[in-house]
Design an enzyme around this catalytic site. Structure first.
Site, PDB file in Angstrom:
ATOM      1  N   GLY A  34      24.735 -14.028  -3.500  1.00 33.09           N
ATOM      2  CA  GLY A  34      25.739 -14.958  -1.995  1.00 33.09           C
ATOM      3  C   GLY A  34      26.087 -13.663  -1.338  1.00 33.09           C
ATOM      4  O   GLY A  34      25.399 -13.144  -0.580  1.00 33.09           O
ATOM      5  N   LEU A  64      -8.237   2.961   6.548  1.00 33.36           N
ATOM      6  CA  LEU A  64      -9.224   1.774   7.136  1.00 33.36           C
ATOM      7  C   LEU A  64      -8.843   0.755   8.622  1.00 33.36           C
ATOM      8  O   LEU A  64      -9.779   0.393   9.082  1.00 33.36           O
ATOM      9  CB  LEU A  64      -9.693   0.978   6.032  1.00 33.36           C
ATOM     10  CG  LEU A  64     -10.263  -0.199   5.861  1.00 33.36           C
ATOM     11  CD1 LEU A  64     -11.732   0.148   6.146  1.00 33.36           C
ATOM     12  CD2 LEU A  64     -10.098  -1.455   4.206  1.00 33.36           C
ATOM     13  N   GLU A  99      -3.311  -4.506   1.521  1.00 36.82           N
ATOM     14  CA  GLU A  99      -4.017  -4.757   0.559  1.00 36.82           C
ATOM     15  C   GLU A  99      -4.528  -6.178   0.023  1.00 36.82           C
ATOM     16  O   GLU A  99      -4.648  -6.710  -0.547  1.00 36.82           O
ATOM     17  CB  GLU A  99      -3.359  -4.544  -1.258  1.00 36.82           C
ATOM     18  CG  GLU A  99      -2.889  -2.419  -0.778  1.00 36.82           C
ATOM     19  CD  GLU A  99      -3.990  -2.075  -1.193  1.00 36.82           C
ATOM     20  OE1 GLU A  99      -5.592  -2.424  -1.318  1.00 36.82           O
ATOM     21  OE2 GLU A  99      -3.749  -0.858  -0.687  1.00 36.82           O
TER      22      GLU A  99
HETATM   23  C1  LIG Z   1       3.401  -1.202   5.971  1.00 38.55           C
HETATM   24  C2  LIG Z   1       2.154  -0.330   5.376  1.00 38.55           C
HETATM   25  C3  LIG Z   1       1.144  -0.137   4.839  1.00 38.55           C
HETATM   26  C4  LIG Z   1       0.017  -0.375   5.544  1.00 38.55           C
HETATM   27  N1  LIG Z   1      -1.064   0.606   4.522  1.00 38.55           N
HETATM   28  C5  LIG Z   1      -1.866   0.969   5.038  1.00 38.55           C
HETATM   29  C6  LIG Z   1      -2.919   2.048   4.455  1.00 38.55           C
HETATM   30  O1  LIG Z   1      -2.174   2.921   4.068  1.00 38.55           O
HETATM   31  N2  LIG Z   1      -4.477   2.374   5.167  1.00 38.55           N
HETATM   32  C7  LIG Z   1      -5.012   0.790   5.661  1.00 38.55           C
HETATM   33  O2  LIG Z   1      -6.063   1.228   6.420  1.00 38.55           O
HETATM   34  N3  LIG Z   1      -3.965  -0.218   6.318  1.00 38.55           N
HETATM   35  C8  LIG Z   1      -2.992  -0.303   5.726  1.00 38.55           C
HETATM   36  N4  LIG Z   1      -1.690  -1.622   5.838  1.00 38.55           N
HETATM   37  C9  LIG Z   1      -2.587  -2.409   7.286  1.00 38.55           C
HETATM   38  C10 LIG Z   1      -2.464  -3.608   5.885  1.00 38.55           C
HETATM   39  O3  LIG Z   1      -3.722  -3.806   4.996  1.00 38.55           O
HETATM   40  C11 LIG Z   1      -3.368  -5.115   7.048  1.00 38.55           C
HETATM   41  O4  LIG Z   1      -2.248  -4.548   7.581  1.00 38.55           O
HETATM   42  C12 LIG Z   1      -4.009  -6.007   6.618  1.00 38.55           C
HETATM   43  O5  LIG Z   1      -4.620  -5.753   6.006  1.00 38.55           O
HETATM   44  C13 LIG Z   1      -3.355  -7.338   7.630  1.00 38.55           C
HETATM   45  O6  LIG Z   1      -4.109  -6.806   8.452  1.00 38.55           O
HETATM   46  P1  LIG Z   1      -3.302  -7.709   9.547  1.00 38.55           P
HETATM   47  O7  LIG Z   1      -2.335  -6.874  10.022  1.00 38.55           O
HETATM   48  O8  LIG Z   1      -4.409  -7.048  11.212  1.00 38.55           O
HETATM   49  O9  LIG Z   1      -3.175  -9.039   9.860  1.00 38.55           O
HETATM   50  P2  LIG Z   1      -4.439  -9.827  10.211  1.00 38.55           P
HETATM   51  O10 LIG Z   1      -5.600  -9.541   9.793  1.00 38.55           O
HETATM   52  O11 LIG Z   1      -4.398  -9.858  12.049  1.00 38.55           O
HETATM   53  O12 LIG Z   1      -4.044 -11.324  10.028  1.00 38.55           O
HETATM   54  C14 LIG Z   1      -2.600 -11.871  10.766  1.00 38.55           C
HETATM   55  C15 LIG Z   1      -2.373 -13.701   9.700  1.00 38.55           C
HETATM   56  O13 LIG Z   1      -3.906 -14.342   9.512  1.00 38.55           O
HETATM   57  C16 LIG Z   1      -4.414 -14.725   8.747  1.00 38.55           C
HETATM   58  N5  LIG Z   1      -5.723 -14.592   8.568  1.00 38.55           N
HETATM   59  C17 LIG Z   1      -6.722 -13.644   8.730  1.00 38.55           C
HETATM   60  N6  LIG Z   1      -7.661 -13.980   8.860  1.00 38.55           N
HETATM   61  C18 LIG Z   1      -8.143 -15.205   8.136  1.00 38.55           C
HETATM   62  C19 LIG Z   1      -8.738 -16.036   7.524  1.00 38.55           C
HETATM   63  N7  LIG Z   1     -10.393 -15.126   7.676  1.00 38.55           N
HETATM   64  N8  LIG Z   1      -8.390 -16.984   7.229  1.00 38.55           N
HETATM   65  C20 LIG Z   1      -7.119 -17.746   6.817  1.00 38.55           C
HETATM   66  N9  LIG Z   1      -6.480 -16.809   7.813  1.00 38.55           N
HETATM   67  C21 LIG Z   1      -6.059 -15.904   7.983  1.00 38.55           C
HETATM   68  C22 LIG Z   1      -3.996 -13.484   7.506  1.00 38.55           C
HETATM   69  O14 LIG Z   1      -3.801 -13.769   6.113  1.00 38.55           O
HETATM   70  C23 LIG Z   1      -2.769 -12.819   8.235  1.00 38.55           C
HETATM   71  O15 LIG Z   1      -1.317 -13.794   7.508  1.00 38.55           O
HETATM   72  C24 LIG Z   1      -0.350  -1.726   5.864  1.00 38.55           C
HETATM   73  C25 LIG Z   1       0.160  -2.349   6.149  1.00 38.55           C
HETATM   74  C26 LIG Z   1       1.670  -2.019   6.079  1.00 38.55           C
HETATM   75  C27 LIG Z   1       2.847  -3.810   6.670  1.00 38.55           C
END
Ligand SMILES: Cc1cc2nc3c(=O)[nH]c(=O)nc-3n(C[C@H](O)[C@H](O)[C@H](O)COP(=O)(O)OP(=O)(O)OC[C@H]3O[C@@H](n4cnc5c(N)ncnc54)[C@H](O)[C@@H]3O)c2cc1C
Length: 387
Positions: free
Chosen positions: A342, A134, A366
């Site tokens: 520690g 996704l 998630e």
């Molecule tokens: C190890 C790992 C495994 C993963 N596995 C999967 C997987 O199997 N499939 C999949 O599809 N994805 C996967 N993900 C992706 C994960 O779901 C996304 O990283 C997550 O949804 C956040 O998206 P982003 O990293 O692009 O952060 P961004 O969306 O860029 O957000 C960055 C920061 O801004 C904040 N933010 C964003 N929008 C708002 C808002 N409207 N108001 C306030 N704050 C906001 C967020 O809370 C966050 O703190 C994985 C991620 C990791 C780290």
């Protein structure tokens, strides 16, 4: 588990069968995971396919689904399994969550009979691995803006785009890919060996190192019409899969926290400074007491949500309450435990910093904490603050 940690006597509120399932998974983690996981984590290499087959033998893959070789267990039993797996390592719970609650669930809930027969039995045994695409490089919290496109070409579909941070992608046989079409978001079961699909491992992760994460590139990937999941219409389809997986995290995070606290209790009881065990200092006891209170609150919350799920009454914003609270508190517990250990707290000889580092990913994937706050805020106020 240290009996003293069950401060509220929750054990008797589980059925005999639920306790049995929990104990079997706990034993598997003790035998198969604990002796090796520090090395897997340090090396950034985990025998995921081998473990998937072992998890499959125990019925842990697609455990809460019915038919097609799935175990048909209750939501509480599935949650308890997640708790025990994550007490071993969040990466192993991620393997099971992504396989069962994201990839298998998407096919089970939205797939055709033929798609279910093709994929689910081999995914339930762990012979076939699934992933769920996704997130994209430029679209994480806001999947409605996804750039991956699926266009029709005769009877076929042609997919173009890219997915990022996809758990299990480099070892997957099938990827459930969400893409924008002229009619809105649709899902596709994409065999990973389809020409035009490339899955590369993401390296240098400082978290979830015992989990395989990858990037998927889709370069004019031609798929027959029957690769589309016929019942998945709109973004609510992938979001419903996320609700399934988030439920497992509510339980899993508590497992990681419990493992940190158990380790820390044993350490603080044995380690002597100033002529007495660390556990005998009032400041240490205050930390231990506060953490134990948060742990049992998290367990109660998980169990309550599990009972709601088994009664078919669990709503997405209730899962957000659990994910937000339990991951946030588990991370706070892991960090606090680290202080009590520690210098040993930063060592891979103890599981505490590994759990803390893992929980940083669990906090983000998630749905980040902020996104769950917005979901709860919308429920409270009737106002959407997403955009
Ligand atoms: C190890 C790992 C495994 C993963 N596995 C999967 C997987 O199997 N499939 C999949 O599809 N994805 C996967 N993900 C992706 C994960 O779901 C996304 O990283 C997550 O949804 C956040 O998206 P982003 O990293 O692009 O952060 P961004 O969306 O860029 O957000 C960055 C920061 O801004 C904040 N933010 C964003 N929008 C708002 C808002 N409207 N108001 C306030 N704050 C906001 C967020 O809370 C966050 O703190 C994985 C991620 C990791 C780290």
């Amino acid at each position: 588990m240290t009996a003293a940690l069950d401060l509220l006597d929750l054990d008797p509120s589980l059925s005999e069968e639920e306790r049995q399932i929990r104990d079997v998974v706990r034993q598997l983690v003790d035998d198969r995971v604990r002796p090796h996981v520090a090395d897997w984590y340090e090396d950034g290499k985990v025998p995921a396919r081998e473990l998937a087959r072992e998890f499959g033998k125990l019925g842990l893959l697609g455990m809460h689904l019915t038919g097609y070789g799935c175990a048909g267990a209750s939501a509480v039993a599935y949650g308890l399994a997640c708790q025990e797996l994550e007490a071993g390592d969040s990466g192993l719970r991620s393997l099971v969550s992504v396989q069962g609650s994201l990839a298998m669930y998407a096919i089970w809930r939205y797939g055709s009979e033929e798609q279910k027969r093709r994929w689910l039995p081999s995914m339930a045994t762990g012979e076939a691995i699934g992933c769920f695409g996704l997130t994209e490089p430029d679209h994480g919290s806001d999947p409605a803006s996804m750039a991956t496109r699926a266009r029709r070409d005769g009877d076929d579909w042609v997919l173009t785009g890219g997915k990022m941070w996809i758990t299990n992608a480099p070892i997957a046989d099938v990827a459930v890919i969400w893409a924008r079409t002229d009619e809105g978001v649709r899902g596709f079961a994409v065999p990973i060996d389809t020409p035009g699909v490339t899955a590369r491992e993401i390296r240098r992760k400082m978290s979830l190192r015992a989990s395989v994460t990858g990037e998927i590139v889709l370069d004019d990937v031609r798929l027959p019409a029957d690769a589309q999941l016929p019942e998945a219409v709109g973004l609510k389809a992938p979001l419903s899969c996320l609700t399934e997986a988030r439920y497992g995290i509510v339980w899993g995070a508590v497992g990681a926290a419990r493992d940190c606290l158990e380790t820390t209790l044993a350490y603080a009881t044995n380690r002597t400074q100033f002529g007495r065990p660390l556990a005998g200092f009032q400041l240490t006891q205050a930390k231990l007491a506060d953490m134990a209170v948060e742990l049992v609150k998290g367990q109660l919350l998980a169990l309550h949500l599990g009972r709601l799920a088994d009664a078919r009454r669990l709503r997405p914003e209730q899962v957000s309450v659990g994910k937000l609270n339990n991951v946030r508190e588990a991370l706070a517990i892991a960090r606090q435990c680290r202080t009590i250990l520690g210098a040993n707290g930063v060592s891979g000889e103890y599981p505490v910093m590994r759990h803390a580092n893992n929980l940083e990913s669990v906090l983000t994937y998630e749905g980040t904490s902020e996104i769950h706050q917005l979901v709860i805020g919308q429920r409270l106020t009737g106002l959407s603050a997403f955009a």
